[in-house]
Every structure is written in C-alpha cells, then in structure tokens.
Design a protein around this motif. Structure first.
Motif, mmCIF file in Angstrom:
data_model
loop_
_atom_site.group_PDB
_atom_site.id
_atom_site.type_symbol
_atom_site.label_atom_id
_atom_site.label_comp_id
_atom_site.label_asym_id
_atom_site.label_seq_id
_atom_site.Cartn_x
_atom_site.Cartn_y
_atom_site.Cartn_z
ATOM 1 N N SER A 7 0.796 -1.227 0.000
ATOM 2 C CA SER A 7 0.000 0.000 0.000
ATOM 3 C C SER A 7 0.826 1.275 0.000
ATOM 4 N N GLN A 8 2.095 1.215 0.461
ATOM 5 C CA GLN A 8 2.838 2.477 0.571
ATOM 6 C C GLN A 8 4.322 2.232 0.785
ATOM 7 N N ARG A 45 15.208 10.151 6.129
ATOM 8 C CA ARG A 45 16.566 10.679 5.999
ATOM 9 C C ARG A 45 17.179 10.963 7.365
ATOM 10 N N THR A 46 16.339 11.500 8.277
ATOM 11 C CA THR A 46 16.774 11.795 9.641
ATOM 12 C C THR A 46 15.628 11.496 10.599
ATOM 13 N N GLU A 47 15.969 11.306 11.868
ATOM 14 C CA GLU A 47 14.930 11.088 12.879
ATOM 15 C C GLU A 47 14.064 12.332 13.030
ATOM 16 N N ALA A 48 14.678 13.501 12.956
ATOM 17 C CA ALA A 48 13.929 14.752 13.112
ATOM 18 C C ALA A 48 12.895 14.920 11.995
ATOM 19 N N GLU A 49 13.276 14.562 10.791
ATOM 20 C CA GLU A 49 12.373 14.699 9.649
ATOM 21 C C GLU A 49 11.297 13.611 9.640
ATOM 22 N N GLY A 50 11.653 12.424 10.107
ATOM 23 C CA GLY A 50 10.693 11.324 10.160
ATOM 24 C C GLY A 50 10.447 10.685 8.795
ATOM 25 N N TRP A 51 9.376 9.905 8.722
ATOM 26 C CA TRP A 51 9.042 9.165 7.504
ATOM 27 C C TRP A 51 8.304 10.062 6.520
ATOM 28 N N ILE A 52 8.728 10.004 5.252
ATOM 29 C CA ILE A 52 8.094 10.777 4.183
ATOM 30 C C ILE A 52 7.581 9.796 3.133
ATOM 31 N N VAL A 53 6.293 9.891 2.833
ATOM 32 C CA VAL A 53 5.676 9.001 1.843
ATOM 33 C C VAL A 53 6.316 9.231 0.487
ATOM 34 N N GLN A 54 6.604 8.139 -0.202
ATOM 35 C CA GLN A 54 7.190 8.186 -1.540
ATOM 36 C C GLN A 54 6.117 7.817 -2.565
ATOM 37 N N PRO A 55 5.638 8.785 -3.320
ATOM 38 C CA PRO A 55 4.574 8.486 -4.279
ATOM 39 C C PRO A 55 5.113 7.778 -5.529
ATOM 40 N N ASP A 56 4.244 7.058 -6.183
ATOM 41 C CA ASP A 56 4.539 6.451 -7.487
ATOM 42 C C ASP A 56 5.788 5.577 -7.503
ATOM 43 N N ALA A 94 11.664 -0.983 -9.041
ATOM 44 C CA ALA A 94 12.215 -0.612 -10.345
ATOM 45 C C ALA A 94 13.492 0.203 -10.165
ATOM 46 N N LYS A 95 13.550 1.005 -9.086
ATOM 47 C CA LYS A 95 14.763 1.767 -8.761
ATOM 48 C C LYS A 95 14.801 2.015 -7.257
ATOM 49 N N ARG A 96 15.976 2.326 -6.765
ATOM 50 C CA ARG A 96 16.148 2.585 -5.336
ATOM 51 C C ARG A 96 15.321 3.797 -4.922
ATOM 52 N N ILE A 97 14.820 3.748 -3.682
ATOM 53 C CA ILE A 97 14.058 4.918 -3.219
ATOM 54 C C ILE A 97 14.941 5.873 -2.413
ATOM 55 N N THR A 115 4.674 -0.582 3.574
ATOM 56 C CA THR A 115 3.469 -1.015 4.282
ATOM 57 C C THR A 115 2.800 -2.035 3.374
ATOM 58 N N TYR A 116 2.504 -3.189 3.935
ATOM 59 C CA TYR A 116 1.981 -4.279 3.112
ATOM 60 C C TYR A 116 1.040 -5.169 3.904
ATOM 61 N N THR A 117 0.374 -6.060 3.193
ATOM 62 C CA THR A 117 -0.461 -7.092 3.778
ATOM 63 C C THR A 117 0.117 -8.425 3.318
ATOM 64 N N GLY A 118 0.292 -9.347 4.257
ATOM 65 C CA GLY A 118 0.892 -10.614 3.862
ATOM 66 C C GLY A 118 0.826 -11.664 4.946
#
Length: 194
Positions: free
Chosen positions: A72-73, A78-89, A104-107, A117-120
């Motif tokens: 799903s996502q 990059r840093t703890e202060a910045e936290g998690w940033i959603v990567q679109p597409d 297809a390429k490194r994020i 985030t996944y279901t499995g």
C-alpha cells in the motif's frame, strides 16, 4: 498457532471432549509454532497494514511475512527529526512466489531507511482464505502436528540422554530437537536476508 488443538488431539488419538491435557498441548503448539518462525526467520500468520524497514538503497525487499498479498505504501527516512516521508509512485513487482518486492529503482541511499506497508502472511488453520489470501501450506501444518505429537509423547524424557539398568542395559534416547522430516520441510520456507 500453525495448527489447531483439535488436529493435534486427533493425531494423538485423544477425544475432543477430554480437556485434561489441553493446556499442555496448547503450550507445545505455541512453542513449536514459535520455533518454526525462528528457524525460518519469518512470521507465518497473516497480517494487514504491516510495516517492514530496509536500507533505502536496496531494490529487492524480503519482508518478514511472506507471501505478500498487497503493497500500500513506501516511505523514506533521511533523519529522525524529519521522520518518515511518503514516496509516491514507486514502481514495484512481486516475485512469482510473492516472497520478494522488487523495486524498479532505489528509493534512497545507503544512509537512509526505506519502509514498506503491506499485507501478507498465511491464513492459519481454522480460518478460510478470501480474495488473494493464501492458506498455510499443508506440509507446514503437518510438520507442526508431527513435531508437537513427538514432543508430547516424549515429554517425560526431556533432557534425558540415556538410562542404565541394573542389568547393564543402556537405553539411549533420541534428541528432543526437531524431527529430520520437519527440518526438511522447514528448509523450503526459510527467509534469506542478505
């Protein structure tokens, strides 16, 4: 648990209404299930909205609850202060056995973390798979039943290697570790992470 209590009781020839050993049998099943998960370096049971972190420069992601039903996502940190940033597409492909997510390429870079985030996982015995869900393979359930039955039948011998009688006869006991046929089955379900 990787099998139901009723299945183990049937294997041992116990009546379902006899609950005398249910607590001990349930504890053995829990132990066998946990041992299988540890030996295979994976979690077998199904889960939704699971997250798995990985080095952001990897393109092959081996999640800890295969098979993957859906993704799903993707996120990047990059840093703890910045936290998690959603990567679109993010373009990805599931391997044929749905054990790996190929990007297809490194994020990101080796100095960053990725998160998917996944279901499995497998639907465990006693529940019915729906949609794209996959039931626990029969050979895993049967291996659990056989290993639990073996440990139950030898519960009084745990820790014993041999017994000597007055007549000088030595009775040797097999190790209480995993049965050879169980180990052979588990090899097919090991999760390898580089």
């Amino acid at each position: 648990m990787l099998t139901q209590l009723s299945t183990l009781k049937a294997r041992l020839g116990f009546e379902l209404f006899d609950t005398t050993d249910d607590t001990g049998l349930t504890n053995i099943l829990k132990h066998v299930s946990a041992r299988f998960a540890a030996d295979c370096n994976r979690i077998f049971d199904y889960g939704a909205s699971l997250t798995y972190e990985f080095p952001a420069d990897e393109i092959g992601i081996f999640v800890d609850r295969p098979p993957v039903e859906a993704v799903s996502q993707f996120e990047l940190k990059r840093t703890e202060a910045e936290g998690w940033i959603v990567q679109p597409d993010v373009d990805y492909l599931l391997s044929p056995k749905k054990t790996m997510i190929s990007l297809a390429k490194r994020i990101g870079t080796s100095r960053q973390l990725g998160r998917v985030t996944y279901t499995g996982g497998y639907i465990l015995p006693g529940a019915t798979p729906t949609g794209n869900q996959i039931a626990l393979p029969d050979e895993i359930e049967q291996a659990c039943v056989e290993q639990a039955a073996y440990w139950y039948q030898r519960r009084t011998q745990l820790g014993l290697l041999s017994i000597s009688s007055d007549a000088g006869i030595v009775q040797q006991f097999q190790s209480s570790d995993l049965l050879p046929q169980v180990t052979a089955v588990l090899r097919h379900y090991e999760r390898w992470v580089g």
